[in-house]
Design a protein around this motif. Structure first.
Motif, PDB file in Angstrom:
ATOM      1  N   LEU A  71       0.814  -1.209   0.000  1.00 25.43           N
ATOM      2  CA  LEU A  71       0.000   0.000   0.000  1.00 25.43           C
ATOM      3  C   LEU A  71       0.850   1.263   0.000  1.00 25.43           C
ATOM      4  N   GLY A  74       2.473   1.424  -3.475  1.00 26.81           N
ATOM      5  CA  GLY A  74       1.434   1.660  -4.467  1.00 26.81           C
ATOM      6  C   GLY A  74       0.926   3.083  -4.443  1.00 26.81           C
ATOM      7  N   ALA A  75       0.704   3.624  -3.235  1.00 26.18           N
ATOM      8  CA  ALA A  75       0.195   4.992  -3.118  1.00 26.18           C
ATOM      9  C   ALA A  75       1.211   6.010  -3.618  1.00 26.18           C
ATOM     10  N   ALA A  78       1.451   5.642  -7.494  1.00 28.19           N
ATOM     11  CA  ALA A  78       0.295   6.153  -8.234  1.00 28.19           C
ATOM     12  C   ALA A  78       0.370   7.667  -8.376  1.00 28.19           C
ATOM     13  N   ILE A 182       1.163  -4.080  -5.994  1.00 25.93           N
ATOM     14  CA  ILE A 182       1.694  -2.756  -6.349  1.00 25.93           C
ATOM     15  C   ILE A 182       1.444  -2.460  -7.822  1.00 25.93           C
ATOM     16  N   ILE A 185      -2.101  -1.229  -8.341  1.00 22.84           N
ATOM     17  CA  ILE A 185      -2.276   0.162  -7.905  1.00 22.84           C
ATOM     18  C   ILE A 185      -1.607   1.117  -8.886  1.00 22.84           C
ATOM     19  N   ASN A 186      -0.367   0.796  -9.286  1.00 19.03           N
ATOM     20  CA  ASN A 186       0.360   1.655 -10.221  1.00 19.03           C
ATOM     21  C   ASN A 186      -0.335   1.735 -11.577  1.00 19.03           C
ATOM     22  N   GLY A 189      -3.248   4.089 -11.371  1.00 19.38           N
ATOM     23  CA  GLY A 189      -2.776   5.473 -11.390  1.00 19.38           C
ATOM     24  C   GLY A 189      -2.310   5.908 -12.758  1.00 19.38           C
TER      25      GLY A 189
END
Length: 253
Positions: A71, A74-75, A78, A182, A185-186, A189
């Motif tokens: 997380l 990933g955050a 993104a 990951i 998430i990426n 984004g």
């Protein structure tokens, strides 16, 4: 359409087996194998790789994902994907493909070299995270990978897995599962940063994605029983071959 099906199976199988590598092949496959322009191949790749990674991680959800790390990386990734997309608009396609080939060479060589996992180095004996050491490395790694996601249309697994093993000390098994989360998430984004100018061939992209998702799920189940060294070396050789082809096509264009 046949090319999209074949390459979709290959990309999905790589994601399912080693938690990365599908995206590094998806862009050249869409450009040279399917015939898409790079401007359409980048968001198509993100859609294919993100959906395939989401399917591939299902067999690993319980035991092979470091969720705090996934997380955090990933955050941060993104967020920087938007910066990578902005740079993408400013560069010539030939330059981008040559950069892509260079990264493929570096990733392939690194995967051929031995690694020594050091899982637990950033945790206390009772399993709690040492955030003072853990957080800066996780944020820095996620930021770099996210930028490359937007710049080159890659989910980043070919960089994430070595980074998780070498920088953050995870075992290969946990690196694969964490990498897949990951990448999802990426990819979201990166795809969001292209959303206002999507011009995709949805038939070809859909066929590519469906085949990739099916292959990633099957390969994810198979990959748990194969030696890491076999997967890593085979993937590294494949990446080096594709890198040479991409560089040749870019220079000859």
């Amino acid at each position: 359409m046949i090319a999209a099906i074949v390459f979709g199976l290959v990309v999905g199988a790589l994601l399912g087996l080693v938690g990365g590598g599908g995206s590094i092949l998806a862009v050249p496959a869409l450009v040279y194998g399917v015939g898409m322009p790079l401007s359409a191949a980048v968001p198509s790749s993100l859609l294919v790789v993100g959906s395939s990674s989401a399917i591939a991680v299902l067999p690993r959800l319980r035991k092979a994902v470091d969720w705090p790390l996934a997380l955090i990386m990933g955050a941060s990734g993104a967020a920087t994907a938007f910066a990578g997309t902005a740079v993408n608009k400013m560069l010539d396609q030939k330059i981008l493909l040559l950069v892509f080939a260079l990264l493929m060479v570096l990733a392939g060589i690194r995967m051929l070299l031995p690694t020594t996992p050091r899982e637990g180095r950033d945790r206390t004996p009772d399993g709690r995270i040492r955030w003072g050491r853990y957080l800066p490395k996780a944020l820095a790694t996620g930021t770099i990978v996210g930028f490359l996601t937007g710049l080159l249309g890659v989910g980043g697994g070919f960089l994430i897995v070595p980074a998780l093993v070498l920088v953050l000390g995870l075992t290969m098994a946990r690196s694969v599962g964490t990498s897949l989360v990951i990448i999802v998430i990426n990819s979201i984004g990166g795809l969001a940063s292209h959303w206002g100018r999507l011009d995709l061939d949805w038939g070809v992209t859909g066929a590519f994605a469906i085949c990739a998702m099916a292959a990633s799920f099957l390969a994810g189940r198979l990959g748990r029983n194969l030696p890491d060294v076999v997967l890593k070396r085979g993937f590294a050789v494949l990446v080096l071959i594709v890198a040479a082809y991409v560089a040749y096509m870019a220079l000859a264009a």
